[in-house]
Design a protein around this motif. Structure first.
Motif, PDB file in Angstrom:
ATOM      1  N   ALA A  61       0.828  -1.205   0.000  1.00 17.87           N
ATOM      2  CA  ALA A  61       0.000   0.000   0.000  1.00 17.87           C
ATOM      3  C   ALA A  61       0.864   1.259   0.000  1.00 17.87           C
ATOM      4  N   ASN A  62       1.927   1.253   0.791  1.00 14.53           N
ATOM      5  CA  ASN A  62       2.829   2.412   0.818  1.00 14.53           C
ATOM      6  C   ASN A  62       3.438   2.666  -0.559  1.00 14.53           C
ATOM      7  N   LYS A  63       3.803   1.600  -1.258  1.00  8.75           N
ATOM      8  CA  LYS A  63       4.397   1.751  -2.586  1.00  8.75           C
ATOM      9  C   LYS A  63       3.393   2.309  -3.589  1.00  8.75           C
ATOM     10  N   GLN A  64       2.097   2.116  -3.296  1.00 13.22           N
ATOM     11  CA  GLN A  64       1.055   2.667  -4.159  1.00 13.22           C
ATOM     12  C   GLN A  64       0.564   4.035  -3.674  1.00 13.22           C
ATOM     13  N   GLY A  65       1.166   4.534  -2.598  1.00  7.19           N
ATOM     14  CA  GLY A  65       0.772   5.837  -2.069  1.00  7.19           C
ATOM     15  C   GLY A  65      -0.590   5.843  -1.404  1.00  7.19           C
ATOM     16  N   ILE A  66      -1.006   4.682  -0.869  1.00 12.68           N
ATOM     17  CA  ILE A  66      -2.360   4.570  -0.301  1.00 12.68           C
ATOM     18  C   ILE A  66      -2.374   4.723   1.221  1.00 12.68           C
ATOM     19  N   PHE A  67      -1.644   3.877   1.930  1.00 15.26           N
ATOM     20  CA  PHE A  67      -1.728   3.865   3.395  1.00 15.26           C
ATOM     21  C   PHE A  67      -0.846   4.942   4.011  1.00 15.26           C
ATOM     22  N   ASN A  68       0.397   5.014   3.527  1.00 17.29           N
ATOM     23  CA  ASN A  68       1.349   6.038   3.959  1.00 17.29           C
ATOM     24  C   ASN A  68       1.594   6.020   5.469  1.00 17.29           C
ATOM     25  N   GLY A  69       1.970   4.849   5.955  1.00 14.67           N
ATOM     26  CA  GLY A  69       2.280   4.704   7.368  1.00 14.67           C
ATOM     27  C   GLY A  69       3.193   3.521   7.598  1.00 14.67           C
ATOM     28  N   ARG A  70       3.874   3.512   8.740  1.00 15.00           N
ATOM     29  CA  ARG A  70       4.828   2.441   9.028  1.00 15.00           C
ATOM     30  C   ARG A  70       4.488   1.753  10.338  1.00 15.00           C
ATOM     31  N   VAL A  71       5.242   0.707  10.636  1.00 11.79           N
ATOM     32  CA  VAL A  71       4.929  -0.222  11.718  1.00 11.79           C
ATOM     33  C   VAL A  71       6.016  -0.183  12.784  1.00 11.79           C
ATOM     34  N   VAL A  72       5.612  -0.031  14.038  1.00 10.58           N
ATOM     35  CA  VAL A  72       6.519  -0.231  15.172  1.00 10.58           C
ATOM     36  C   VAL A  72       6.297  -1.647  15.676  1.00 10.58           C
ATOM     37  N   VAL A  73       7.342  -2.439  15.675  1.00 13.84           N
ATOM     38  CA  VAL A  73       7.233  -3.841  16.067  1.00 13.84           C
ATOM     39  C   VAL A  73       7.675  -4.017  17.512  1.00 13.84           C
ATOM     40  N   VAL A  74       6.861  -4.734  18.282  1.00 10.40           N
ATOM     41  CA  VAL A  74       7.187  -5.059  19.670  1.00 10.40           C
ATOM     42  C   VAL A  74       7.628  -6.507  19.733  1.00 10.40           C
ATOM     43  N   LYS A  75       8.854  -6.711  20.175  1.00 12.95           N
ATOM     44  CA  LYS A  75       9.347  -8.074  20.379  1.00 12.95           C
ATOM     45  C   LYS A  75       9.042  -8.448  21.816  1.00 12.95           C
ATOM     46  N   SER A  76       8.148  -9.434  21.980  1.00  9.30           N
ATOM     47  CA  SER A  76       7.623  -9.737  23.317  1.00  9.30           C
ATOM     48  C   SER A  76       8.344 -10.879  24.013  1.00  9.30           C
ATOM     49  N   THR A  77       8.972 -11.772  23.247  1.00 11.09           N
ATOM     50  CA  THR A  77       9.584 -12.946  23.863  1.00 11.09           C
ATOM     51  C   THR A  77      10.973 -12.615  24.380  1.00 11.09           C
ATOM     52  N   ASP A  78      11.469 -13.476  25.240  1.00  4.89           N
ATOM     53  CA  ASP A  78      12.805 -13.292  25.800  1.00  4.89           C
ATOM     54  C   ASP A  78      13.903 -13.805  24.889  1.00  4.89           C
ATOM     55  N   LYS A  79      13.513 -14.568  23.863  1.00  6.03           N
ATOM     56  CA  LYS A  79      14.523 -15.151  22.985  1.00  6.03           C
ATOM     57  C   LYS A  79      15.081 -14.085  22.060  1.00  6.03           C
ATOM     58  N   GLY A  80      16.422 -13.918  22.080  1.00 14.14           N
ATOM     59  CA  GLY A  80      17.061 -12.992  21.163  1.00 14.14           C
ATOM     60  C   GLY A  80      16.704 -11.561  21.491  1.00 14.14           C
ATOM     61  N   GLY A  81      17.055 -10.674  20.565  1.00 12.40           N
ATOM     62  CA  GLY A  81      16.759  -9.265  20.741  1.00 12.40           C
ATOM     63  C   GLY A  81      16.232  -8.688  19.459  1.00 12.40           C
ATOM     64  N   ALA A  82      16.255  -7.371  19.399  1.00  9.11           N
ATOM     65  CA  ALA A  82      15.759  -6.685  18.207  1.00  9.11           C
ATOM     66  C   ALA A  82      16.913  -6.273  17.305  1.00  9.11           C
ATOM     67  N   ASP A  83      18.107  -6.795  17.571  1.00  8.93           N
ATOM     68  CA  ASP A  83      19.308  -6.323  16.892  1.00  8.93           C
ATOM     69  C   ASP A  83      19.241  -6.485  15.383  1.00  8.93           C
ATOM     70  N   ASP A  84      18.880  -7.678  14.906  1.00 10.01           N
ATOM     71  CA  ASP A  84      18.857  -7.915  13.464  1.00 10.01           C
ATOM     72  C   ASP A  84      17.944  -6.925  12.758  1.00 10.01           C
ATOM     73  N   PHE A  85      16.781  -6.661  13.339  1.00  6.01           N
ATOM     74  CA  PHE A  85      15.839  -5.731  12.732  1.00  6.01           C
ATOM     75  C   PHE A  85      16.406  -4.319  12.703  1.00  6.01           C
ATOM     76  N   ASN A  86      16.957  -3.888  13.829  1.00  4.79           N
ATOM     77  CA  ASN A  86      17.436  -2.520  13.906  1.00  4.79           C
ATOM     78  C   ASN A  86      18.731  -2.309  13.131  1.00  4.79           C
ATOM     79  N   GLU A  87      19.585  -3.326  13.066  1.00  3.20           N
ATOM     80  CA  GLU A  87      20.805  -3.213  12.261  1.00  3.20           C
ATOM     81  C   GLU A  87      20.475  -3.052  10.783  1.00  3.20           C
ATOM     82  N   GLN A  88      19.340  -3.607  10.379  1.00  7.76           N
ATOM     83  CA  GLN A  88      18.916  -3.509   8.986  1.00  7.76           C
ATOM     84  C   GLN A  88      17.881  -2.402   8.771  1.00  7.76           C
ATOM     85  N   ASP A  89      17.724  -1.515   9.773  1.00  8.91           N
ATOM     86  CA  ASP A  89      16.760  -0.411   9.688  1.00  8.91           C
ATOM     87  C   ASP A  89      15.351  -0.923   9.395  1.00  8.91           C
TER      88      ASP A  89
END
Length: 486
Positions: free
Chosen positions: A55-83
């Motif tokens: 939808a964003n690529k079509q100029g329709i929704f024009n919004g982004r997602v904040v992701v909450v990592k709820s489990t204790d396994k791992g961290g958010a590093d991979d996501f944040n390192e890749q923006d």
């Protein structure tokens, strides 16, 4: 390869990458955050975030997602390192033609850890642009946890995390009607939105929250039942990843693969449709007042058949769905199970042609040569899935035909055998098949481990109402049918 996928790499290599990838416009990185998503799993990224990105690529929704990592396994590093960027490989059969597409998904703005960044997550509630919550916390995530407090940092359960976020929002906007949220759980639970709402309200009362907040919660927030239907087995195989990364020139640790087919059916009215404007970008998003037919077909014929065949096929030495379907004998069993038993006992009135057409489409999806959908992944929370997806089919089959469904009994016996734990290591239970140990990733693994250690009393297990919601020994002939295959 040491080059990481991130915004700067995309900016400096866009000419090369555009030959291989469906790239986002750089302006997407400036879009406001509109969605709070509980879960980092491949289903959310391969379906829900896919629709947002499209939808964003079509100029329709024009919004982004904040992701909450709820489990204790791992961290958010991979996501944040890749923006938040990740590669989405779409492969499958659509309208009789092979589809192969590579998308650079830029829907995720950032990923926050519930354990370490809870206050930042609550701060998102103050954002007036944020109007939507998605979740996929597995079937056991939407449950009532007594004593869970919104003042905890963070609360333990997903419903109370959500309650804390909504309470923060109510305070921030002084209970204005416009500040209400559209909440869309995607857990594979019948009536997932209704159940989540019920638990959130119970926890609101248990936490002694103000009547004015509870009134706002009731009148200005939409908890939508939904169902998701797309096979997203996760990362491609190692060899495919290496080949693709060589072509693209970067490493991607959160790449996902999915089939081409997609469906997200959401129960909602015009208000919901207006907020979830991304639905306009793809016919795979359906927003209707009644989504029961979509839920029943998908839950029973696709998910239910998956649950009944995965344990049996794994114990026979198969590892992926497509390999199972390439075996003539098992392919016939699965076809007959789906079309000759499951489809005939869906506890919802659906015409025969619709059932048959849907079933044959599902069988084609099972045969998708591009997907290595691992059988072990389907066995996660095996018991909860068996109860939710298949026990209603069993009960309805008895109402219709008054006897045990033969192939269902075979699949159920294989499930019980798969749950035969032979050892426990650091809280994880393992079964054994053909000299190979496999993990039993199910909350009821300890129960079955003890049952098998005690000699396995089949009647006692089938009579366990807390497991099935019913005493299955009362179904004439079912115990004998299961015992025969067991």
């Amino acid at each position: 390869m040491n080059v990481k996928l991130n915004k700067s790499h995309i900016a400096s290599n866009s000419t090369h990458l555009s030959k291989h990838l469906n790239l986002p416009d750089p302006k997407v990185f400036d879009l406001p955050e509109k969605v709070l998503q509980f879960g980092t799993g491949v289903l959310l990224r391969g379906l829900c975030d896919y629709f947002i990105d499209k939808a964003n690529k079509q100029g329709i929704f024009n919004g982004r997602v904040v992701v909450v990592k709820s489990t204790d396994k791992g961290g958010a590093d991979d996501f944040n390192e890749q923006d938040g960027l990740y590669t989405h490989s779409v492969k499958g059969i659509e309208n009789g033609e092979a589809i192969e597409e590579y998308i650079l998904n830029a829907s995720i703005s950032r990923t926050l850890s519930a354990r370490n960044q809870w206050q930042e997550i609550l701060y998102c509630a103050k954002n007036p642009a944020m109007q939507i919550v998605f979740s996929n916390t597995t079937e056991v995530g939407i449950s009532l946890l007594e004593g869970d407090k919104i003042t905890s940092n963070p609360p333990t359960s997903y419903p109370v995390k959500l309650l804390a976020f909504l309470y923060e929002r109510w305070q921030a906007f002084k209970g204005s009607p416009e500040s209400g949220m559209v909440i869309v759980p995607t857990e594979l639970i019948v009536g997932n939105g209704d159940l989540l709402k019920e638990i959130v309200f119970k926890q609101a009362h248990a936490n002694a929250l103000e009547p004015a907040f509870i009134e706002w919660l009731e009148q200005h927030n939409n908890f939508c039942n939904s169902l998701v239907d797309r096979i997203v087995p996760g990362k491609p195989e190692k060899e495919a990843i290496e080949e693709l990364q060589q072509k693209l020139g970067y490493e991607d640790n959160i790449m996902v693969l999915s089939e081409a087919y997609r469906l997200w059916a959401i129960q909602g009215d015009e208000k919901v449709r207006k907020v979830l404007s991304f639905a306009q970008a793809d016919s795979g998003v359906v927003i209707e007042n009644d989504i029961e037919i979509y839920r029943e077909l998908k839950l029973r014929m696709l998910n239910g058949t998956h649950s009944l065949q995965c344990g049996m096929a794994y114990l026979l030495g198969f590892r992926t769905v497509k390999d199972v379907m390439s075996n003539g004998y098992l392919s016939r069993i699965i076809t007959n199970l789906m079309l000759g038993e499951m489809s005939l006992a869906i506890p919802y009135k659906i015409d025969a042609k619709t059932r048959d057409r849907f079933g044959r489409m599902v069988l084609d999806r099972f045969r998708n040569p591009f997907l290595n959908h691992k059988l072990l992944d389907i066995t996660v929370q095996y018991t909860a899935k068996m109860k939710m997806r298949n026990i209603p089919i069993l009960l309805q089959y008895y109402k219709e035909f008054g006897k045990a469904p033969e192939l269902f009994a075979m699949g159920f016996a294989a499930y019980l055998q798969f749950m035969h734990g032979v050892k426990e290591v650091n809280g994880t239970y393992y079964g054994e098949s053909n000299g190979e140990f496999y993990p039993i990733n199910c909350n009821f693994a300890p129960y079955f481990y003890e049952a098998w250690q005690a000699g396995f009393d089949l009647e006692k297990v089938l009579a366990n109402v807390s497991l099935w919601g019913e005493d299955l020994t009362k179904l004439d002939g079912f115990t004998d049918a299961v015992r025969k295959y067991l």
